[in-house]
Design an enzyme around this catalytic site. Structure first.
Site, PDB file in Angstrom:
ATOM      1  N   LEU A 613       9.299  -0.585 -33.875  1.00 20.60           N
ATOM      2  CA  LEU A 613       7.951  -0.618 -33.299  1.00 20.60           C
ATOM      3  C   LEU A 613       7.698   0.625 -32.445  1.00 20.60           C
ATOM      4  CD1 LEU A 613       7.733  -4.349 -32.122  1.00 20.60           C
ATOM      5  CD2 LEU A 613       6.741  -3.339 -34.180  1.00 20.60           C
ATOM      6  N   GLY A 664      23.328  -9.968 -39.210  1.00 16.16           N
ATOM      7  CA  GLY A 664      23.426  -8.610 -38.687  1.00 16.16           C
ATOM      8  C   GLY A 664      22.491  -8.319 -37.543  1.00 16.16           C
ATOM      9  N   GLU A 667      24.850  -7.754 -31.696  1.00 11.20           N
ATOM     10  CA  GLU A 667      25.889  -6.744 -31.531  1.00 11.20           C
ATOM     11  C   GLU A 667      27.187  -7.288 -32.123  1.00 11.20           C
ATOM     12  OE1 GLU A 667      25.488  -3.701 -30.320  1.00 11.20           O
ATOM     13  OE2 GLU A 667      23.367  -4.053 -29.906  1.00 11.20           O
ATOM     14  N   ASP A 678      21.218  -6.331 -22.489  1.00 15.14           N
ATOM     15  CA  ASP A 678      20.517  -5.450 -23.414  1.00 15.14           C
ATOM     16  C   ASP A 678      19.003  -5.529 -23.182  1.00 15.14           C
ATOM     17  OD1 ASP A 678      20.502  -3.713 -25.850  1.00 15.14           O
ATOM     18  OD2 ASP A 678      19.336  -5.394 -26.634  1.00 15.14           O
ATOM     19  N   LYS A 682      16.270  -2.528 -21.810  1.00 13.45           N
ATOM     20  CA  LYS A 682      14.977  -2.216 -22.416  1.00 13.45           C
ATOM     21  C   LYS A 682      13.853  -2.354 -21.390  1.00 13.45           C
ATOM     22  CE  LYS A 682      16.449  -3.649 -27.041  1.00 13.45           C
ATOM     23  NZ  LYS A 682      16.253  -4.584 -28.161  1.00 13.45           N
ATOM     24  N   GLY A 800      17.846  -5.370 -37.029  1.00 12.37           N
ATOM     25  CA  GLY A 800      18.184  -4.998 -38.397  1.00 12.37           C
ATOM     26  C   GLY A 800      18.354  -3.501 -38.540  1.00 12.37           C
TER      27      GLY A 800
END
Length: 823
Positions: A613, A664, A667, A678, A682, A800
């Site tokens: 994005l 997938g 992590e 995480d 962000k 992904g």
């Protein structure tokens, strides 16, 4: 009549000599031809060295043997192929000429002096023998041949080693000779005769000039210069592989190109053919069917105002300055008169508007002599302080942009200067010819190739070039390589040329300045032996003069992130999905941006927050347009979006986490996702983007895992199968309670207008923009001055390998910052 001139590489050996004879015969069928030959390649160098070495007491036996061997091998090769070739007679001629040569050199050794007349006789031996060989070869093929002796027919004025031909007198002499129309005319290049009928030479590389003079004397329809390149290029193809062959140029453009260093033509060649408007065609002996380059009287090509970029190396700039310069008449005249008396050629002149200084460029080899004559001329001014000491800047080069159409085009200078600035090349001086068909800049000598490349790419190339170095060849890195490989052809059609010049993982690196073969990159990387080092990449870029190198960091490595400042300072753009740099200390965060701005390189990290994005780009656009963030709420983890969506569907937390890992999304260790760190990183990046100077510890994090759950000492599999199920009941209860209220659980990051940032689990109802976000999607709701009460929402897959790689790919393409050929 057509005059053909063949250079030294065109008659370098028997194979090429026979090619030349074929071309002469083919041209003869169309019209009468006159042929001018240079000495075979390397011969003139040997002869010049023989004189110089003899004067300095150096043994020249090897030079003599090498030169004689070239002619003997040439004879043997032609005799082996051509029946009737009188190699015996020619062998005797070679022996006699080399006997005379040895006698002359012996005399020089005895006297320790070489008169210019003898010097001229020695260094033109190659042309003399080449004509003798060609005469016998053409006779053996049944051709009629007339050899014109340039000493008798070309009247020259000047010294023995640098003369100029008197064309009117030479025309009369040649026309007085009665040469049958069916004869091939042969004449040695480089040679003429003075008023005393003594042999003189026309300066080094003067065979082109000989051909132009002969064409003028014969009033030829065409003059063809045959060499070892296809014609005149937009710049030196040895320095710029993307150089383009020019179909045609004007006499004036050719003059400028040759004057400023183009090697295809001797500068004096143009004047005789331009005077009589004789078209000149540059052709390649090794590619006789190629179109070549036509030099003629042509109209200005408005579509291609710039015809070429050329350069002169090993230059020096002399500055004459001081208070005595202002208002004092005749200063410039005195400067250049003294330089002229010393026999020094001035290549470029520039003067300050205040008349305080005059600067000019000369060959670096003339610096000592120039300073000496200037100090003698201005002895009194220097003594009385009217002039400052003569200033010399050495190790310079002149880059010139040339084209007739430049006179009517705007913005060309700006394009040139912008291109040089983008490569951090300092412009020392600027000069523009009064004809406005050339712009010259003086730069440091070692920056010449880079300067030519960036200028050529700006002014000529349709394609924008991106040279990519990928660090981290995991899932995202491999997906990115595959995407680039698939898109290379399509992008080429969009005038973007992207190639991967480097790949590196934690063990080994693979580099190729011309681009790695992406059909076989895995095998090549495995076979690689070198480890990744910044220094090796910098050396590769500088050695190969890469134009737009981009470091792409697909790792999660702190050590790589710590090198970003160095990458930027060394001329790389950076594209990264690694969040470590942007979530390091505020000091380092600001340092990266400062260096990026100073080095004019891009630091792009859109995948830091939203994977594919365009989060950062859109947020920056809002802020640049004057918008202001009031509140932010977002689902920033694709893995947690997937997990919480599966909780809605009735899966337990442990089952949903295992499923996310299989897909997938997580992590390698899902605890990195479940900890919330995480998401916090962000959120910190977004907060810093809008101006909050926060550190990671300032973000309040509500971990999905309870504090009393000890997860640090367990293996991943043990954690997923044994430990995580022990808290499934906690989330089962939370989900049931939320559902009773018609709500869903979501793991979100929030920014308040007071700078308060937190990562938390929240129950959301149907009115909330994040209510329906699940299955690995990211969604970011920005409440701003312009977007309220309904927020701007960016939504799409946030996890992904392919999605993240696509976001990185988009950032890579953003490193192309300027357009070409849009005059």
């Amino acid at each position: 009549m057509r005059v053909l001139k063949f250079g030294g590489t065109s008659v370098a050996d028997a194979k090429h000599f026979l090619y030349v004879a074929d071309i002469i015969e083919q041209k003869k069928r169309q019209e009468q031809v006159a042929v001018v030959l240079s000495a075979p390649a390397k011969i003139t160098n040997h002869l010049v060295n023989m004189v110089e070495y003899t004067l300095n007491g150096i043994n020249i036996e090897s030079n003599i043997n090498d030169a004689e061997r070239i002619f003997i091998e040439l004879l043997n090769g032609i005799a082996h192929v051509q029946p009737g070739f009188n190699d015996v007679a020619l062998r005797n001629i070679v022996q006699k000429e080399f006997f005379k040569l040895k006698q002359l050199l012996y005399g020089i050794a005895l006297l320790q002096y070489c008169p210019d007349r003898v010097h001229a006789t020695i260094i033109c031996l190659g042309e003399k023998l080449a004509i003798a060989f060609m005469e016998e070869l053409l006779i053996a093929r049944g051709c009629n041949v007339t050899v014109v002796n340039p000493v008798d027919k070309l009247l020259a004025q000047g010294g023995y080693l640098e003369s100029t031909v008197n064309i009117p007198e030479s025309t009369w002499r040649i026309r007085r000779s009665s040469i049958p129309n069916d004869h091939i005319i042969l004449m040695a290049g480089f040679t003429a005769g003075n008023e005393k009928s003594e042999l003189v030479v026309l300066g080094r590389n003067g065979s082109d000039y000989s051909a132009a003079v002969l064409a003028a004397c014969l009033r030829a329809n065409y003059c063809e210069i045959w060499t070892d390149v296809d014609g005149v290029y937009t710049c030196d193809p040895r320095k710029v592989p993307e150089a383009q062959l020019l179909k045609s140029i004007s006499y004036q453009e050719a003059m400028e190109l040759s004057y400023f260093g183009a090697k295809v033509l001797h500068p004096r060649t143009i004047s005789p053919i331009a005077q009589f408007k004789i078209p000149c065609l540059i052709k390649n002996t090794n590619n006789p069917n190629g179109p070549g380059t036509l030099i003629s009287h042509i109209e200005v090509d408005e579509a291609n105002p710039v015809k070429g970029i050329t350069h002169l190396n090993n230059m020096a700039m002399i500055n004459v300055s001081g208070p005595g310069m202002q208002g004092m008449l005749g200063m410039a005249a005195r400067i250049f008169a003294s330089i002229s008396r010393a026999g020094i050629s001035v290549v470029l002149i520039t003067q300050s508007s205040s008349e305080y200084s005059i600067s000019f460029c000369i060959s670096q080899s003339d610096v000592l002599n120039a300073c000496k004559v200037l100090e003698e001329e201005f002895h009194l001014e220097l003594k009385n302080g009217l002039l400052e000491p003569i200033d010399v800047i050495k190790d310079l080069a002149i880059i010139s942009v040339i084209g007739d159409g430049m006179r009517t085009q705007r913005g060309l200078s700006a394009k040139l200067f912008s291109a040089l600035a983008s490569a951090k090349i300092n412009i020392i001086a600027i000069a523009q010819g009064s004809s406005e068909r050339s712009i010259s800049v003086v730069v440091e000598d070692h920056m010449t190739t880079m300067g030519i490349r960036v200028a050529h790419n700006m002014l000529f190339n349709i394609n924008q070039i991106i040279e990519v170095f990928i660090i981290g060849i995991g899932g995202v890195g491999q997906a990115l390589i595959d995407q680039i490989h698939r898109q290379q052809k399509w992008l080429k059609n969009q005038n973007i040329e992207i190639c991967i010049c480097g790949l590196a993982n934690s063990r080994v690196s693979l580099t190729n300045a011309n681009g790695i073969n992406l059909d076989n990159w895995r095998t090549e990387l495995i076979q690689g032996k070198e480890k990744f080092h910044l220094e090796s990449l910098v050396n590769l870029v500088q050695k190969n003069h890469l134009l737009n190198p981009v470091i792409v960091d697909c790792t999660n490595s702190l050590s790589i992130a710590k090198q970003y400042a160095d990458f930027l300072a060394n001329g790389f753009h950076i594209v990264t999905s690694n969040k470590k740099a942007n979530t390091a200390s505020m000091t380092y965060y600001q340092k990266i941006r400062m260096i990026a701005k100073k080095s004019r390189k891009k630091f792009l990290y859109d995948t830091n927050v939203g994977a594919g994005l365009p989060v950062i780009e859109n947020l920056q656009n809002l802020l640049n347009a004057g918008d202001e963030l009031i509140q932010f709420s977002g689902i920033l983890s694709g893995s947690l979006s997937f997990i919480f969506g599966k909780l809605d569907e009735g899966m337990s937390l442990s089952e949903a986490t295992i499923a996310a890992r299989i897909h997938g999304y997580t992590e390698p260790d899902p605890r990195d996702d479940l900890s919330g760190k995480d998401v916090a990183r962000k959120l910190l990046i977004l907060a810093r983007e809008v101006g909050y100077e926060l550190e990671l510890q300032d973000i309040h994090i509500e971990s999905i895992l309870p504090e009393d759950l000890n997860v640090t000492e367990k293996k991943v599999e043990d954690f997923l199968l044994k430990q995580l199920p022990t808290i499934d009941h906690i989330f089962d209860t939370k989900i049931r309670n939320a559902h009773k209220e018609g709500k869903v659980l979501r793991y979100i990051g929030e920014i308040r207008n007071n700078g308060c940032c937190k990562v938390t689990i929240k129950s959301l109802d149907k009115t909330h923009p994040l209510f329906s976000v699940k299955d690995g999607e990211n969604a970011l709701a920005f409440y701003t001055r312009y977007y309220q009460p309904i927020p701007l929402v960016l939504r799409g897959y946030g996890a992904g390998h392919n999605v993240t790689a696509a976001g990185i790919f988009a950032d890579i393409l953003r490193t192309v910052t300027w357009k070409t050929r849009d005059y």
